[in-house]
Design an enzyme around this catalytic site. Sequence first.
Site: not given
Ligand code: ACO
Length: 349
Positions: A114, A276, A306
């Site tokens: 990234c 980014h 992204n």
């Molecule tokens: N659709 C529906 N449900 C989903 C999905 C999806 N696409 N993905 C995960 N879930 C579910 C999981 O299975 C989990 O279910 P459970 O509670 O029954 O086990 C629940 O949603 C929560 O999962 P988490 O992985 O804990 O989801 P989180 O709330 O952390 O959200 C996310 C994920 C959006 C990636 C978040 O962690 C975030 O914003 N992270 C920042 C990192 C990021 O944005 N990275 C981008 C790329 S890296 C970069 O560019 C730097």
Amino acid sequence: MNRTKIAGIGMYLPSRVVTNNDLLKYMDTSDEWIQERTGIRERRYAHRTNETTTTMGVEAAKIAIERAGITPQDIDFIVFATLCPDYYFPGCGVLLQRAMKMKEIGALDVRNQCSGFIYALSVADQFIKTGMYKNILVVGSEKHSFGLDFTTRGRNISVIFGDGAGAVVLQPATNGNPGILSTYLHSDGEAAEILAMYNPGTHANHWVGQKLADFNEAEIGDMFMSHEMIDKAQNFPFMDGQSVFKKAVVKFPEVILEALAANNLQTADINMLIPHQANLRISQFVQHKLKLRDDQVYNNIQKYGNTTAASVPVALCEAWEQGKIKEGDLVCLAAFGSGFTWGSVLLRW
Ligand code: ACO
């Protein structure tokens, strides 16, 4: 010492629009979940066979070169940033050099995910400053859609990423335009495996100094890609999203403030921040922390997802095309990503 200016900029987004609802065909997800957590409504996917990371980079580069008023034969160095190269090796730089019939110039590939475009710009800036090169092409391009797990198993990652490319031509600044004021690059490899694609690779189930799993001593002939790895989906990216979020919202503002302080400037002086496009929630957090108005930050992750190394040049190009960046404006580019690596570029447009 020369200063560096952006003499031309271009972007390329594949024509195929994939909405959140389109992804329901492949995995258990929802438009509501994706929009709420990431801000993404749709993304673009490259043509499965006719488009590659390199061909998209070429399309963006053609526009940047034309806008700089030069030809591909005038380019004297290429820096190509991507995490999804056409081949494991050689890199996309030489493929672009060949496709654009450029001279036998140097072509450098940057693998900083990234932050790739920020790292690439910083490297290119040094070559312009020293007078080594006069026209450098810097490209960020990604064909993520070819390397994601589209089953429910991979949904936390695959819904986030999209394809696209952006490119700039860098030249020595003229007419008193200060151009690039500073670049700052950082890394912290402590959590390298938190956002990573492990295979194919040569780690043989060892991280540095640490054995990952029971694995017989690797013998000559053992391969860095096996059926077992594929069965366990280890050939797809892995991300601990919450850990990435926590680090990103600290390091993004830190590296922006570092750049401003070094140039005796304040957040209020920023005309446009191009973060980014990792996740809309991260951008909003950074905006809030730096007390920036909506018109000081540009986001387009809603439309493109992204696009990793392409996200900064695509957002910069789009903001400029929409007239949101004007001559003399203070523009800050900033990125954070896998590694972890992060950085900023502060410039006068
Ligand atoms: N659709 C529906 N449900 C989903 C999905 C999806 N696409 N993905 C995960 N879930 C579910 C999981 O299975 C989990 O279910 P459970 O509670 O029954 O086990 C629940 O949603 C929560 O999962 P988490 O992985 O804990 O989801 P989180 O709330 O952390 O959200 C996310 C994920 C959006 C990636 C978040 O962690 C975030 O914003 N992270 C920042 C990192 C990021 O944005 N990275 C981008 C790329 S890296 C970069 O560019 C730097």
